[in-house]
Motif scaffolding. Structure first.
Motif, PDB file in Angstrom:
ATOM      1  N   ASP A 205       0.835  -1.203   0.000  1.00  0.00           N
ATOM      2  CA  ASP A 205       0.000   0.000   0.000  1.00  0.00           C
ATOM      3  C   ASP A 205       0.869   1.252   0.000  1.00  0.00           C
ATOM      4  O   ASP A 205       2.008   1.217   0.455  1.00  0.00           O
ATOM      5  CB  ASP A 205      -0.895   0.048   1.246  1.00  0.00           C
ATOM      6  N   ASN A 206       0.244   2.344  -0.445  1.00  0.00           N
ATOM      7  CA  ASN A 206       0.886   3.676  -0.427  1.00  0.00           C
ATOM      8  C   ASN A 206       2.153   3.742  -1.266  1.00  0.00           C
ATOM      9  O   ASN A 206       3.072   4.495  -0.962  1.00  0.00           O
ATOM     10  CB  ASN A 206       1.204   4.130   1.007  1.00  0.00           C
ATOM     11  N   LEU A 207       2.200   2.936  -2.317  1.00  0.00           N
ATOM     12  CA  LEU A 207       3.336   3.043  -3.244  1.00  0.00           C
ATOM     13  C   LEU A 207       3.202   4.355  -4.015  1.00  0.00           C
ATOM     14  O   LEU A 207       2.102   4.898  -4.156  1.00  0.00           O
ATOM     15  CB  LEU A 207       3.331   1.871  -4.232  1.00  0.00           C
TER      16      LEU A 207
ATOM     17  N   VAL B 201       1.615  10.023  -7.887  1.00  0.00           N
ATOM     18  CA  VAL B 201       0.359   9.497  -7.344  1.00  0.00           C
ATOM     19  C   VAL B 201       0.668   8.282  -6.474  1.00  0.00           C
ATOM     20  O   VAL B 201       1.745   7.690  -6.570  1.00  0.00           O
ATOM     21  CB  VAL B 201      -0.625   9.097  -8.469  1.00  0.00           C
ATOM     22  N   THR B 202      -0.275   7.947  -5.626  1.00  0.00           N
ATOM     23  CA  THR B 202      -0.067   6.793  -4.748  1.00  0.00           C
ATOM     24  C   THR B 202      -1.001   5.663  -5.143  1.00  0.00           C
ATOM     25  O   THR B 202      -2.063   5.887  -5.729  1.00  0.00           O
ATOM     26  CB  THR B 202      -0.309   7.154  -3.267  1.00  0.00           C
ATOM     27  N   GLY B 203      -0.598   4.445  -4.804  1.00  0.00           N
ATOM     28  CA  GLY B 203      -1.414   3.297  -5.188  1.00  0.00           C
ATOM     29  C   GLY B 203      -1.010   2.033  -4.465  1.00  0.00           C
ATOM     30  O   GLY B 203      -0.300   2.064  -3.462  1.00  0.00           O
ATOM     31  N   LYS B 204      -1.474   0.911  -5.029  1.00  0.00           N
ATOM     32  CA  LYS B 204      -1.266  -0.385  -4.387  1.00  0.00           C
ATOM     33  C   LYS B 204      -0.525  -1.330  -5.316  1.00  0.00           C
ATOM     34  O   LYS B 204      -0.496  -1.127  -6.530  1.00  0.00           O
ATOM     35  CB  LYS B 204      -2.624  -1.019  -4.059  1.00  0.00           C
ATOM     36  N   GLY B 205       0.009  -2.371  -4.743  1.00  0.00           N
ATOM     37  CA  GLY B 205       0.664  -3.395  -5.535  1.00  0.00           C
ATOM     38  C   GLY B 205       0.372  -4.764  -4.976  1.00  0.00           C
ATOM     39  O   GLY B 205       0.043  -4.912  -3.796  1.00  0.00           O
ATOM     40  N   GLU B 206       0.456  -5.744  -5.836  1.00  0.00           N
ATOM     41  CA  GLU B 206       0.207  -7.130  -5.419  1.00  0.00           C
ATOM     42  C   GLU B 206       1.145  -8.037  -6.198  1.00  0.00           C
ATOM     43  O   GLU B 206       1.353  -7.816  -7.396  1.00  0.00           O
ATOM     44  CB  GLU B 206      -1.253  -7.492  -5.707  1.00  0.00           C
ATOM     45  N   SER B 207       1.689  -9.018  -5.539  1.00  0.00           N
ATOM     46  CA  SER B 207       2.598  -9.939  -6.212  1.00  0.00           C
ATOM     47  C   SER B 207       2.491 -11.312  -5.582  1.00  0.00           C
ATOM     48  O   SER B 207       2.321 -11.426  -4.371  1.00  0.00           O
ATOM     49  CB  SER B 207       4.038  -9.416  -6.099  1.00  0.00           C
TER      50      SER B 207
ATOM     51  N   LYS C  24       3.730 -13.112 -10.696  1.00  0.00           N
ATOM     52  CA  LYS C  24       2.846 -12.127 -11.322  1.00  0.00           C
ATOM     53  C   LYS C  24       2.758 -10.922 -10.387  1.00  0.00           C
ATOM     54  O   LYS C  24       2.561 -11.087  -9.190  1.00  0.00           O
ATOM     55  CB  LYS C  24       1.457 -12.720 -11.548  1.00  0.00           C
ATOM     56  N   THR C  25       2.923  -9.744 -10.970  1.00  0.00           N
ATOM     57  CA  THR C  25       2.907  -8.517 -10.161  1.00  0.00           C
ATOM     58  C   THR C  25       2.062  -7.458 -10.844  1.00  0.00           C
ATOM     59  O   THR C  25       2.228  -7.206 -12.045  1.00  0.00           O
ATOM     60  CB  THR C  25       4.343  -7.974  -9.986  1.00  0.00           C
ATOM     61  N   ASP C  26       1.154  -6.864 -10.095  1.00  0.00           N
ATOM     62  CA  ASP C  26       0.272  -5.820 -10.634  1.00  0.00           C
ATOM     63  C   ASP C  26       0.368  -4.559  -9.805  1.00  0.00           C
ATOM     64  O   ASP C  26       0.814  -4.573  -8.659  1.00  0.00           O
ATOM     65  CB  ASP C  26      -1.189  -6.295 -10.620  1.00  0.00           C
ATOM     66  N   ARG C  27      -0.105  -3.474 -10.408  1.00  0.00           N
ATOM     67  CA  ARG C  27      -0.191  -2.189  -9.716  1.00  0.00           C
ATOM     68  C   ARG C  27      -1.587  -1.601  -9.934  1.00  0.00           C
ATOM     69  O   ARG C  27      -2.223  -1.850 -10.961  1.00  0.00           O
ATOM     70  CB  ARG C  27       0.839  -1.201 -10.282  1.00  0.00           C
ATOM     71  N   LEU C  28      -2.009  -0.802  -8.967  1.00  0.00           N
ATOM     72  CA  LEU C  28      -3.268  -0.074  -9.093  1.00  0.00           C
ATOM     73  C   LEU C  28      -3.050   1.327  -8.532  1.00  0.00           C
ATOM     74  O   LEU C  28      -2.834   1.501  -7.328  1.00  0.00           O
ATOM     75  CB  LEU C  28      -4.378  -0.794  -8.323  1.00  0.00           C
ATOM     76  N   PHE C  29      -3.055   2.325  -9.420  1.00  0.00           N
ATOM     77  CA  PHE C  29      -2.801   3.710  -9.021  1.00  0.00           C
ATOM     78  C   PHE C  29      -3.942   4.603  -9.488  1.00  0.00           C
ATOM     79  O   PHE C  29      -4.472   4.405 -10.595  1.00  0.00           O
ATOM     80  CB  PHE C  29      -1.504   4.237  -9.661  1.00  0.00           C
TER      81      PHE C  29
ATOM     82  N   ASP D  68      -7.581   4.252 -13.697  1.00  0.00           N
ATOM     83  CA  ASP D  68      -7.837   3.671 -12.379  1.00  0.00           C
ATOM     84  C   ASP D  68      -8.033   2.157 -12.413  1.00  0.00           C
ATOM     85  O   ASP D  68      -8.645   1.580 -11.518  1.00  0.00           O
ATOM     86  CB  ASP D  68      -9.053   4.326 -11.711  1.00  0.00           C
ATOM     87  N   LYS D  69      -7.522   1.520 -13.481  1.00  0.00           N
ATOM     88  CA  LYS D  69      -7.636   0.053 -13.556  1.00  0.00           C
ATOM     89  C   LYS D  69      -6.280  -0.582 -13.268  1.00  0.00           C
ATOM     90  O   LYS D  69      -5.235   0.012 -13.521  1.00  0.00           O
ATOM     91  CB  LYS D  69      -8.081  -0.375 -14.962  1.00  0.00           C
ATOM     92  N   LYS D  70      -6.333  -1.818 -12.790  1.00  0.00           N
ATOM     93  CA  LYS D  70      -5.111  -2.555 -12.464  1.00  0.00           C
ATOM     94  C   LYS D  70      -4.265  -2.753 -13.731  1.00  0.00           C
ATOM     95  O   LYS D  70      -4.820  -2.967 -14.816  1.00  0.00           O
ATOM     96  CB  LYS D  70      -5.519  -3.911 -11.888  1.00  0.00           C
TER      97      LYS D  70
END
Lengths: 309, 713
Positions: B496-498, B520-526, B550-555, B561-563
Motif C-alpha cells: 500500500d501507499n506506493l 500518485v499513490t497506489g497499491k501493488g500485489e505480487s 505475477k505482479t500488478d499495480r493499481l494507481f 484507475d484500472k489494475k
C-alpha cells in the motif's frame, strides 16, 4: 603478453563505444481504429463538435469522418437537442450552456455503439483589475473566486489597429510565447526560466504560452493579488479561461506531451509516451467545457471586458 | 587436532551467527573476539560457509567473482540478480525488483548503515568496492526486526576486519577502473586499518580516443569510491570501529554547434554520490551477550545541471537536485545460547530530504535571481525492536516486533511491524519454513522510471504520501546436504501507499518543476513460486534459480484507475550459473565460468492509433515562424496509447562466459580474468518505438568483452 593486453584493451574500448544500438523490429502492435468525438462547450450560443475516426500509427493524418450518427446533448438528464452535421466531420448545436449545470454527451452510431461522456460548465472566475498599479511589464489583478482551474494567456499585436481587434481577437493577433506571473497558485509544469532574460524589468518566472492557476479556496474578500507580465505591446488581450475538470486535464496533458516530445532527436521520445486525457467511453476524444473572460488593453487605457463575452 | 577444533568452532559460530543472529551482530566476525576470550591464542578464519535457505542467501566474493559484469568489475550486488524472487530491471544494470516491489524498496546496508545511492555509471555497477566485502546476506523474507524502513529485500554487506597482524593488499586494473586496497596493523593486535578505493580510467581513455579520431562533442565521465576503516581492539571485551565511505559519479556531456552566424553549446552534467561516517562500539558483556552501539552520518545527493550558451554568453541554466542527509544512533543488545536467540534495541534518526526537481535558473540577465521553490523536509524517527527465536525439539518459532514513531511537519505517525516465522526440521537434511512479515518504509523512491538508477525522486513520508506498507506471506521447504541444495516456496505480497509518476517521461522535461502534480499513490500485489537448486563438487559447481510470478499495480489516475502489470513483471525468470576448475595446481588455477539469464520480457506502453485533437488556445496564432514538426504534431493530433504496460517485449536471453587465470606466488598472487558479456550477441530489446514508418527496437548491450588483472599480497 603486454602487447596482447594493449590490443585487447583497445578493441574493448571500441566495442564499448558501440553501446546501445537501434534496429528494426518486426513487432505486432494491435493497432486500433476508434470513433473520436471532440466537443468543448463554451459560453457562446453555438456549440461545435467533430466526429471522426482514428487512424493507425502507420497511416497519415487523413481522419475519415463518421457521417451517420445521432448526437444528443443532455443537461441534468434533460435532453437539450441534437447536433446537426454542417460540413466534413463538423456538427453544430445552437445552445448556450449555463454555468454550474452538468452536461452529458451521447453519440449513437449505426453499428449500435454508443459513446458517452459528461462534464460541467464551470462558473466564470471572478477577477478585478488593479489598473492604477499597472506599469510595464506588469498588469495587476485580484482573483476573487477560484473554485475551478483557470488558464491565462496573452494575445497582442503591435501594429494592428486596436478597433479592428476589439471586441474579439482578430486572426492577426499573436499568442505570446513566454509570459510570467507571480500568482501563488500557479502550476509550474511549463516553467521556463526567468522572464527577465527576455523582458526587461520582469520579476517573475517565465511560462511557455500559458499559465495554469490551480483552484484554491479564497479566504479573504480582497482576493488573491497577482500580476501578469510579458513584453506587452500597445494593444492586446489577457484571457482568463475557467476550465471544467475535463478541459483542464485535457489541456494540461496535451501540453505536457507537446513540451516533453519537442524534438525528434531527443532520446526521451524512446521512453513510454505520455497519455493525453480522454473521457469518452467506447471511443476517444474529449467532452469538456470552459468559460472565457478577457481583459483588453489599448495603450494606457485598460478595459475589463467581461460584458463582451 | 587443535586446529581442527578451532576450525569447527569458527565454522559453527559463523553459521550460527549468519543464520540466526546476523541481525544482532555488528560484524559477522565478532565471534572471533568471542573465541579469543576462550583463551585461544590465535585464530585464522579459514573461510566462511554461506547460508542457503528459502528466504536467506549469504555469499562471499568467491561466489561473486565468476559473474561477468558490463564493465568487468567484481560486483557484490550483481549476484543478487541470480537469486529466486528477483527480477532484473534495465539490461546490464543493478536495478533489482524483489517479489514485486520497486527497486527503491530494497535496503542495502554497509555495516548496518543504509546506502541510498548504490550505483555507479547509471547502474552499471555498484559503489561498494568488492575488496572490502567479507560477506553479503540477502534476505527477501523472514526479516529480522532490527532492520526497518524498507519494503522489500534486505541486503546486509559486512566488511572484512582489518588484519591485526600483517599487511594485505590488492591492486586491480580493468579498462574502466583501477583499484587499490590495503589493510593491516597500525599497532600490532590492537589498532588496524583498512583502505580501499577505485577510480575510473574512462576520462583519459575518452580523451585519448578524441585525440585519435574526429569524435564530436565532449564526454567526461568520472567515477570514484573510497572506503577507510580503523579498528581499535581495546581489550577482549571492547572494540571500536571508525569508518568512512565515499562514492562519486560525475558525467558531463558538451555539444557545440557552430555556424557562420552563431556558436552555441549545450552542456549536461550529472553528479551523484554518498558520504558516510560511522563510529561503532562493540561491548562483549559476556560470551553469550553483547551490546553494539553505533552512530553515523549519511549523505546522499544527486544533481543535474544543464547550461546553454550562445556566442559565448550563457543563456540559461537549469539545476535539479535531490538531497538526503541522515544522522542516526542505535544500540543493539543481543543474547544467544544453543536454543535461544534474543535481541532488542533502540534506534533514532533525523533526516533532511530535499526532493528532486529543485530548479534554479541562472540566466544572463537574471544572474542575481535564483528560484528554489521546493522546501526541505525534516523528519525524525525513533524505533524500538525485539527479536526472539527459540528452538524446541524440531520446531524453531521466532517472533519479531518493531515499533516506529515518525515525526514530520508537526505530524506524528505511530507504526508497528510484526514478523513471525516457524521452521520445522523434518530430518537432518530437510525442513519447512513459513513466515509472515509486516514492513513499512518511511521514504518513497518514486517508481515509473524504466531505469532504476539513483536519480530517482526521493520523497519523505508525509500525511499526503503516507508510509509504504507491505504484508508478505511465505511457505516453503528445503533439502540440503554438504554438496547440494534444493529449495522451493511460494509467496504472496501486497503493498500500500506506493508512489509512481503518472507519466514518467514528464520528469525528463525541462519544464517540469512541480513533482507533486506528477506523483500518485497506489497499491501493488505480487505472488509467485521460487525454486533454487545448487550442486557443489570439488572441481565444479552449478546453481539454478527459477521464479514464476505475477505482479500488478493499481494507481489513481494511471490506466483509468484500472489494475495494470508492473513494468518489470516478468512471468518466468531462469538463471543458471556454473564454474569448472579446468586446472588446479599448487601454484596456479584456471577456472571457466558461465552464466545464462533468461526471463520474460518487460512491459511497455505503446501508441496504437492517432486521432484529431483540439489544439491549445490560439495555437495557430503564434508569432514564431517555425514550430518544430514534432511539437506541431502533438498540438494538432493525439496519440491513442495502449493500456499501461499492456505490451510485453520479447523474452530476454543472455549468456556470459569468463575465464580466470590464477597464479599463486610466494609473495604475490596474480589473477587475470577475461569475460564476455552477452556472448551470443543477442540484441535484447530494451524498448521499442515508431520511427520512419516502422517499429524499431533499442538494445543496450551487444556482445561486450572485458578484462581484469589483479595482484594481491
Amino acid at each position: 603478453m603486454k602487447s596482447w593486453i594493449i590490443t585487447l584493451t583497445g578493441w574493448m574500448l571500441i566495442a564499448s563505444a558501440l553501446y546501445a544500438c537501434v534496429q528494426e523490429l518486426p513487432f505486432d502492435v494491435k493497432e486500433t481504429e476508434l470513433p473520436v468525438v471532440n466537443c468543448i462547450l463554451t459560453n457562446d450560443t453555438l456549440q461545435t463538435l467533430s466526429l471522426t475516426q482514428s487512424v493507425k500509427i502507420t497511416d497519415g493524418y487523413a481522419f475519415q469522418e463518421i457521417q451517420e450518427a445521432r448526437i444528443s446533448l443532455w443537461a441534468e438528464e434533460v435532453k437539450i437537442g441534437e447536433f446537426e452535421r454542417k460540413s466534413y466531420g463538423n456538427w453544430q448545436l445552437r445552445y448556450q450552456p449555463e454555468a454550474g449545470i452538468h452536461y452529458r454527451l451521447q453519440v449513437q452510431l449505426p453499428d449500435g455503439k454508443e459513446l458517452t461522456a459528461t462534464t460541467a460548465m464551470p462558473e466564470k472566475t471572478q477577477l478585478t483589475a488593479d489598473r492604477e498599479k499597472n506599469s510595464y511589464p506588469s498588469k495587476y489583478f485580484r482573483q476573487l473566486t477560484a473554485e475551478n482551474p483557470c488558464w491565462v494567456f496573452i494575445l497582442g499585436e503591435e501594429t494592428w489597429a486596436a478597433d479592428l481587434m476589439h471586441p474579439v481577437p482578430s486572426s492577426k493577433v499573436k499568442l505570446h510565447e513566454i509570459i510570467g506571473t507571480d500568482h501563488p497558485r500557479v502550476d509550474r509544469f511549463n516553467e521556463e526560466g526567468n522572464l527577465v532574460d527576455l523582458v526587461s524589468r520582469a520579476t517573475t518566472p517565465a511560462y511557455a504560452y500559458y499559465v495554469r492557476i490551480q483552484p484554491s479556496p479564497v479566504s479573504n474578500e480582497e482576493g488573491i493579488p497577482f500580476c501578469m507580465q510579458t513584453n506587452f505591446g500597445p494593444y492586446g488581450f489577457i484571457f482568463f479561461r475557467t476550465a471544467s475538470e475535463e478541459y483542464d486535464q485535457y489541456l494540461k496533458s496535451s501540453l505536457q506531451k507537446l513540451f516533453v516530445y519537442k524534438s525528434e532527436d531527443d532520446p526521451i521520445q524512446w521512453f513510454d509516451e505520455n497519455k493525453v486525457y480522454s473521457n469518452i467511453s467506447n471511443g476517444a476524444g474529449i467532452f469538456a467545457a470552459y468559460q472565457d473572460n478577457y481583459y483588453y488593453f489599448f495603450d494606457n487605457y485598460d478595459f475589463f471586458n467581461d460584458e463582451y463575452h | 587436532m587443535m586446529n581442527t577444533t578451532k576450525r569447527i568452532l569458527v565454522f559453527c559460530a559463523y553459521c550460527f551467527n549468519a543464520l540466526y543472529g546476523q541481525a544482532q551482530s555488528e560484524d559477522p566476525l565478532t565471534f572471533q573476539d568471542s573465541i579469543n576470550s576462550h583463551s585461544l591464542e590465535t585464530i585464522t578464519v579459514l573461510g566462511t560457509t554461506n547460508v542457503r535457505r528459502n528466504n536467506t542467501y549469504s555469499f562471499s566474493l568467491k561466489e561473486v567473482k565468476p559473474l561477468v559484469s558490463v564493465v568487468g568489475e567484481t560486483d557484490v550486488l550483481r549476484y543478487i540478480g541470480t537469486l529466486p524472487g528477483v527480477s532484473q530491471g534495465m539490461e546490464g544494470g543493478l536495478g533489482f525488483f524483489v517479489r514485486g516491489s520497486n527497486t527503491g524498496n530494497n535496503r542495502i546496508e554497509l555495516d548496518d548503515v543504509p546506502v541510498y545511492g548504490s550505483d555507479h555509471l547509471f547502474g552499471l555497477f555498484s559503489t561498494i568496492p568488492s575488496e572490502v566485502v567479507d560477506q553479503v546476506t540477502f534476505r527477501n523474507g523472514k526479516l529480522p526486526a532490527i532492520s526497518g524502513d524498507f519494503l522489500s529485500s534486505l541486503v546486509k554487506i559486512a566488511t572484512i576486519q582489518p588484519d591485526a597482524a600483517k599487511y594485505r593488499g590488492n591492486l586491480s586494473v580493468s579498462p574502466f577502473m583501477a583499484g587499490l586496497s590495503v589493510n593491516g596493523p597500525l599497532i600490532k593486535n590492537r589498532l588496524s586499518f583498512q583502505a580501499a578505493g577505485r577510480i575510473s580510467l574512462l576520462r583519459p581513455e575518452i580523451q585519448l580516443i578524441k585525440a585519435m579520431t574526429d569524435m564530436e562533442g565532449d564526454v567526461l565521465p568520472e567515477v570514484a569510491d573510497l572506503y577507510v576503516k580503523v579498528h581499535y581492539q581495546v581489550n577482549h571485551r571492547h572494540a571500536v570501529n571508525l569508518s568512512h565511505y565515499y562514492s562519486n559519479d560525475y558525467f558531463k556531456y558538451r555539444h557545440v554547434e557552430e555556424s557562420r552566424l552563431e556558436s552555441s553549446s549545450n552542456t549536461v552534467e550529472e553528479n551523484w554520490g554518498n558520504k558516510i561516517v560511522r563510529l561503532s562500539w562493540n561491548w562483549k558483556i559476556k560470551e553469550s551477550m553483547q551490546l553494539n552501539t553505533m552512530v553515523y552520518y549519511n549523505y546522499f545527493a544527486s544533481g543535474q545541471r544543464q547550461r546553454t550558451t550562445s556566442n559565448g554568453q550563457q543563456t540559461n541554466e537549469l539545476r535539479l537536485q535531490t538531497l538526503l542527509q541522515e544522522w542516526a544512533a542505535q544500540s543493539a543488545w543481543s543474547y544467544r545460547t544453543n536454543d535461544l536467540i534474543a535481541g532488542a534495541g533502540l534506534q533514532a534518526k533525523s533526516q533532511q530530504i530535499r526532493p528532486a526537481a529543485e530548479k534554479v535558473y541562472v540566466g544572463e540577465a537574471s544572474s542575481e535571481n535564483h528560484y528554489s521553490f521546493n522546501p526541505d523536509y525534516f523528519a525524525k524517527m525513533c524505533s524500538g525492536y525485539a527479536d526472539l527465536e527459540y528452538k524446541y525439539k524440531r520446531f524453531t518459532p521466532s517472533i519479531g516486533y518493531r515499533i516506529n514513531y515518525y515525526f514530520i511537519e508537526n505530524q506524528r505517525i505511530l507504526d508497528n511491524n510484526l514478523r513471525l516465522a516457524l521452521a520445522v526440521e523434518l530430518s537432518k537434511e530437510t525442513g519447512l519454513e513459513i513466515s509472515y512479515d509486516q514492513l513499512s518504509q518511511f521514504h518513497h523512491i518514486v517508481e515509473g522510471l524504466p531505469t532504476g538508477w539513483s536519480l530517482d525522486l526521493i520523497l519523505p513520508s508525509t500525511p499526503l504520501y503516507k508510509p509504504e506498507k507491505a504484508r508478505q506471506y511465505y511457505a516453503g521447504g528445503f533439502w540440503s546436504n554438504k554438496q547440494a541444495l534444493l529449495s522451493a516456496g511460494v509467496y504472496y505480497k501486497n503493498m500500500d501507499n506506493l508512489t509512481s509518476y503518472k507519466n514518467a517521461s514528464n520528469i525528463f522535461g525541462v519544464q517540469n518543476a512541480n513533482w507533486m502534480d506528477e506523483v500518485v499513490t497506489g497499491k501493488g500485489e505480487s505472488y509467485g513460486l521460487e525454486l533454487r537448486a545448487e550442486k557443489r563438487e570439488e572441481r565444479w559447481n552449478a546453481a539454478a534459480s527459477y521464479t514464476l510470478s505475477k505482479t500488478d499495480r493499481l494507481f489513481a489516475d494511471i490506466n483509468q484507475d484500472k489494475k495494470f502489470p508492473f513494468k518489470f513483471d516478468r512471468r518466468h525468470i531462469l538463471n543458471l550459473t556454473g564454474q569448472v576448475l579446468t586446472r588446479k595446481r599448487e601454484s596456479s588455477n584456471q577456472q571457466l565460468n558461465m552464466m545464462l539469464a533468461f526471463s520474460s520480457g518487460h512491459h511497455i506502453t505503446l501508441p496504437i492509433a492517432m486521432y484529431q485533437g483540439i489544439e491549445p488556445p490560439y495555437w495557430r496564432q503564434q508569432s514564431v515562424i517555425y514550430v518544430p514538426p514534432k511539437e506541431e504534431e502533438n498540438a494538432l493530433y493525439r496519440q491513442l496509447m495502449s493500456g499501461t504496460n499492456e505490451y510485453l517485449l520479447p523474452s530476454y536471453l543472455r549468456v556470459d562466459i569468463s575465464y580466470s587465470f590464477l597464479r599463486i606466488g610466494k609473495r604475490f598472487t596474480h589473477e587475470f580474468v577475461i569475460g564476455i558479456f552477452n556472448v551470443l550477441n543477442r540484441h535484447n530489446p530494451y524498448l521499442i518505438f515508431y520511427e520512419d514508418d516502422r517499429w524499431k527496437q533499442l538494445s543496450i548491450f551487444p556482445i561486450l568483452p572485458s578484462v581484469k588483472w589483479s595482484l594481491s599480497f
